[in-house]
Design a protein around this motif. Structure first.
Motif, mmCIF file in Angstrom:
data_model
loop_
_atom_site.group_PDB
_atom_site.id
_atom_site.type_symbol
_atom_site.label_atom_id
_atom_site.label_comp_id
_atom_site.label_asym_id
_atom_site.label_seq_id
_atom_site.Cartn_x
_atom_site.Cartn_y
_atom_site.Cartn_z
ATOM 1 N N ALA A 297 76.875 70.715 76.952
ATOM 2 C CA ALA A 297 75.641 70.529 77.704
ATOM 3 C C ALA A 297 75.908 70.637 79.198
ATOM 4 O O ALA A 297 76.976 70.247 79.687
ATOM 5 C CB ALA A 297 75.031 69.179 77.365
ATOM 6 N N LEU A 298 74.930 71.146 79.937
ATOM 7 C CA LEU A 298 75.107 71.384 81.363
ATOM 8 C C LEU A 298 75.460 70.116 82.130
ATOM 9 O O LEU A 298 76.160 70.172 83.147
ATOM 10 C CB LEU A 298 73.834 72.013 81.950
ATOM 11 N N GLU A 299 74.982 68.967 81.659
ATOM 12 C CA GLU A 299 75.238 67.731 82.398
ATOM 13 C C GLU A 299 76.637 67.167 82.166
ATOM 14 O O GLU A 299 77.036 66.184 82.797
ATOM 15 C CB GLU A 299 74.196 66.664 82.046
ATOM 16 N N THR A 300 77.427 67.784 81.258
ATOM 17 C CA THR A 300 78.788 67.317 81.015
ATOM 18 C C THR A 300 79.748 67.950 82.026
ATOM 19 O O THR A 300 79.401 68.867 82.766
ATOM 20 C CB THR A 300 79.254 67.681 79.604
ATOM 21 N N ALA A 301 80.976 67.470 82.000
ATOM 22 C CA ALA A 301 81.991 67.975 82.926
ATOM 23 C C ALA A 301 82.353 69.434 82.660
ATOM 24 O O ALA A 301 82.874 70.121 83.544
ATOM 25 C CB ALA A 301 83.246 67.102 82.825
#
Length: 296
Positions: free
Chosen positions: A72-76
């Motif tokens: 997911a884009l919000e992960t590192a």
């Protein structure tokens, strides 16, 4: 009618496993999801990204549709994953944990910013409560070609976890979510793929769930094991009876006297033009399936 690409069997392959990435080149699945998310441990994600990108660039997957699922884009790892995936030019990138239309629009903008090829489309994982509540809004992004969205994928395991529903074989709790998302997909001309069946040794149960998904309107099913490919392809392919009946409907409407009619009779049954649309799609899918199977 645009060319139809069968998506009967969509097999997840772990991106960290080089043997699996190689084996995928010989499996008769319609589509392969090379996974960087759930199947890859945190300390292996960067290495897996390199393996998947290298495998896609190397090719050798033939007529199989190749999809990369990033984190997911919000992960590192998310941004680097999607940029790397775009550089590999797969057939599609499967966006996980979609909560709303903004997730698809953001991903599409990233692809545009790096001049990703037009052939690289977006698929959306429908696996959160918000994705079900907003399935119509998410599917609506597919109306704009700039957003590249062509397919929704049900993440039933995550939905069960998030909802705290019981995972029963009749899928009692899951059916409303599946039905809502099917209608949303069809409203905007998208394909939709059913969730996985976890017990890959239970072929009888798996077949029942494939039939269930097809009855609901699914185009195919996501798979976790190569042994599931053959029965899935069988069940999600048009039957000989369906093909024969569809050809009769097409032939009947092709008769000059039926050209202006909205409703005709075929072998004593009332047939409308909506049935003609369905018949043409059935025959087109059957032809595409035949081409794929001859290639395999």
């Amino acid at each position: 009618m645009a060319p139809i690409r069968p998506r009967r069997s969509v097999l997840y392959m772990p991106g960290a496993n080089e043997r699996a990435l190689e084996k995928a080149r010989s499996l008769p699945a319609d589509a392969l999801i090379l996974d960087l998310e759930d199947s890859v441990a945190p300390d292996a994600k960067v290495e897996a990204r390199g393996k998947v990108v290298a495998a896609v660039k190397e090719g050798g997957y033939g007529k199989r549709e190749v999809i990369i699922r990033p984190n997911a884009l919000e992960t590192a790892w998310g941004t680097a994953d999607i940029l790397a995936a775009a550089s590999a030019a797969p057939d599609a990138i499967l966006i996980p944990k979609v909560h709303g239309p903004g997730d698809i629009i953001s991903a599409a903008k990233i692809l545009k910013s790096v001049n990703a090829p037009e052939k690289t489309k977006l698929w959306a994982m429908m696996e959160t409560p918000f994705s079900i509540l907003r399935c119509g809004e998410i599917a609506a992004t597919g109306a704009d070609p700039e957003n590249r969205l062509v397919c929704l994928v049900m993440g039933t395991n995550d939905l069960l976890k998030e909802s705290r529903a019981r995972a029963l074989h009749d899928r009692f709790a899951v059916v409303p979510w599946l039905a809502m998302t099917v209608v949303a997909a069809r409203g905007y001309g998208l394909d939709i793929i059913d969730g996985v069946y976890n017990d890959f040794k239970d072929e009888s149960g798996f077949r029942k769930e494939c039939e269930h998904g097809r009855t609901l309107g699914m185009d195919g099913k996501t798979l976790i094991h190569p042994s599931q490919v053959a029965p899935c392809n069988e069940i999600f392919s048009p039957t000989e009876e369906e093909i024969t009946w569809s050809k009769k409907i097409i032939a009947a409407f092709n008769e000059p006297e039926n050209a202006p009619k909205g409703v005709i009779t075929v072998e004593g049954k009332m047939v409308e033009r909506l049935h003609l649309v369905q018949a043409r799609r059935t025959v087109a899918i059957a032809n595409s399936v035949r081409e794929i199977e001859e290639w395999f």
